[in-house]
Design an enzyme around this catalytic site. Sequence first.
Site, mmCIF file in Angstrom:
data_model
loop_
_atom_site.group_PDB
_atom_site.id
_atom_site.type_symbol
_atom_site.label_atom_id
_atom_site.label_comp_id
_atom_site.label_asym_id
_atom_site.label_seq_id
_atom_site.Cartn_x
_atom_site.Cartn_y
_atom_site.Cartn_z
ATOM 1 C CD GLU A 1 -18.318 62.304 -36.467
ATOM 2 O OE1 GLU A 1 -17.166 62.854 -36.982
ATOM 3 O OE2 GLU A 1 -19.379 62.529 -36.603
ATOM 4 C CD GLU B 1 -21.991 65.314 -33.085
ATOM 5 O OE1 GLU B 1 -21.595 65.862 -33.980
ATOM 6 O OE2 GLU B 1 -20.998 65.166 -32.166
#
Length: 552
Positions: free
Chosen positions: A166, A267
């Site tokens: 990210e 995730e």
Amino acid sequence: MRFSLGALAAIFPLAVALPQITRSGKYLYDPSGARFYIKGVAYQPQGNLAVSTTANEVNGGFPEPSDFVDPLSSATNCTRDIPYLKQLGVNAVRVYSVNASLNHDSCMSALDAAGIYVLLDVSLPLNGSIDRASPSWTTSLLNEYTRTVNAFNKYPNILAYNIGNEVINTVNNSNAAPFVKAAARDTKAYLRSIGSKALVGYAAVDTDLDFRNALADYLTCGNDSVSVDLYGLNNYEWCGQATYSTSGWNTITQGFSNLTVAAYMSEFGCITAGPRLWTEIPALLSSPVSDVFSGGIAFSYFPTSDDYGMVTFSADGSTVTVNSDFTALGRQYLNATGPNSPAQSSQSNAALACPASSPILAAGTNLPPTPNQEVCDCINKNALPCTAIPATANNPIKVGALINEACGLLANSNSTITCTAIAGDGLTGVYGPLAMCAPDIKLNYVMSAYYDANPVATSCDFGGNATLSTSPLGAEAAQSAAASCLAGKPPTFTPTASEPPTTPSGSSSSPATTSSHKPSSGRLGSLLPTSSVATLLLGAVGFFAGAAVAIA
Ligand SMILES: *[C@@H]1O[C@H](CO)[C@@H](O)[C@H](O)[C@H]1NC(C)=O
Ligand SMILES: *[C@@H]1O[C@H](CO)[C@@H](O)[C@H](O)[C@H]1NC(C)=O
Ligand SMILES: *[C@@H]1O[C@H](CO)[C@@H](O)[C@H](O)[C@H]1NC(C)=O
Ligand SMILES: *[C@@H]1O[C@H](CO)[C@@H](O)[C@H](O)[C@H]1NC(C)=O
Ligand SMILES: *[C@@H]1O[C@H](CO)[C@@H](O)[C@H](O)[C@H]1NC(C)=O
Ligand SMILES: *[C@@H]1O[C@H](CO)[C@@H](O)[C@H](O)[C@H]1NC(C)=O
Ligand SMILES: *[C@@H]1O[C@H](CO)[C@@H](O)[C@H](O)[C@H]1NC(C)=O
Ligand SMILES: *[C@@H]1O[C@H](CO)[C@@H](O)[C@H](O)[C@H]1NC(C)=O
Ligand SMILES: *[C@@H]1O[C@H](CO)[C@@H](O)[C@H](O)[C@H]1NC(C)=O
């Protein structure tokens, strides 16, 4: 003296090395040619969020942990946890932060014996990651990544190394993308040079669809030397009894359908709709999602402050209690087998054409050069009269503050040199020749340029942070010394590590999402950066010419 095989096995249990998983085109395969699906769980204790408002948060990220526990360094804890990982039916764990100095033999071989691969993030909290607010790809980060690779190269159950989590999360920091891609390029070249077949991955934040697709295209495009092999999406959109269409997984699957590399949910596991039943798992492991994705990582084995955890521990840490999310996850994983198609022989390694910079993803196609330690050391030693004292050089916060201070002084001096030489611009693709150097060398460069413009001893003091060499070169001599350090150096090359890697023992690898349903592993701690190198002032062109490398 001879031992029978049986006696040897009793002394040293024969390691059953897990086979190498490889990528062919869009999918993962085991050596028999069967498709491989990641059925994983995140395995990283949550770090402490010591500072409530970090620079990262201010820059649109999430709060960063200031510390981490290396979950692969404790044989006791792995022995405690592995029976539970087996109950979950997982074949992989994702680990976000490890300490390359520690010994991981015991955990890695126990995981291997349990049939569990590791997807390992090689970035670390704070200054150990590419800083989205002031991105760079430097010798210090490259060395950190290769140190971790070296520490894990000997384990056959490394599936992939993730080079970032990210890092890029809005169009406003999409200029960090070329640095992430350069990190993938150089890590892949390093892995190949040491004979590793581990994959190189990235885990992306889930955002609006145009940005999500554009970033995936950017990081996976181009030939095999620059493309990420395994593209992860941290996704929390499938909540409760959602379906393929109500979760938005239809749009995601469609959007990633033309990726030419493997994708997975790095995730997943929304908690906003009651106890988790993990109904996304049968969807993940069947068509149409399995036409694009190769499994995923459920978040999270360890407890988190926002209730994503699936186990708790007794006060002394010796016993494990599982919750209903855990039980449901195990039921789903153990009942799910992805389709064994298409055949590996049908896959070709076609490359996706690299998209041009756009208002959706403002990132140039020129990648920064491979960080060159030799060049940085040569300039630092031969051309920079004013250098930071060791206590300052080892303090990333001070280095960041002083770079800003020195760049301000330099801009207001009569020097023709500016901070452009230490800056890299991921949008225009112009990288100053020292942009790849460690932050302390960048600081030395700027302080030295200021000193050269005002050659009196007090110009190299910086509040007691710097010292002047006894016989400084004049400005012109320093510039020519720096130019000779740079002469003839290729922009990209295969990096080497300061210490050799260990050889394989077996046969033969953040959540701050803007999405509505949160968390991400950033919480755990691979990510990023504080303002270790604060925003650099850009000025006119210095005496160095920028070097750039084209992708596509
Ligand atoms: C890694 O472990 C070594 C040895 O225990 C320790 O000195 C070092 O501080 C650790 N590094 C990090 C980043 O935790
Ligand atoms: C981060 O800062 C520490 C000092 O606090 C330093 O030892 C380490 O090398 C730095 N890491 C990177 C990747 O720059
Ligand atoms: C990008 O920055 C602009 C200007 O600060 C702001 O208006 C916009 O909301 C930001 N966009 C995103 C996606 O963060
Ligand atoms: C597929 O790739 C092409 C070429 O790079 C690109 O223009 C297009 O937008 C991509 N489609 C999606 C859904 O991302
Ligand atoms: C091992 O587990 C104990 C108890 O849960 C925990 O306090 C400790 O941080 C763990 N150590 C490692 C290295 O994972
Ligand atoms: C196991 O998976 C099959 C195929 O997806 C499904 O039909 C069945 O309902 C599942 N069983 C359980 C107990 O979830
Ligand atoms: C810049 O200014 C300093 C004094 O502030 C002076 O010593 C130096 O000669 C000047 N350099 C140039 C190139 O004008
Ligand atoms: C070094 O620079 C930092 C940041 O500007 C400042 O806080 C500090 O007082 C300076 N002196 C020393 C000896 O650290
Ligand atoms: C891969 O692409 C890079 C960047 O465009 C180029 O420099 C390199 O030569 C290409 N490698 C191969 C094997 O085609």
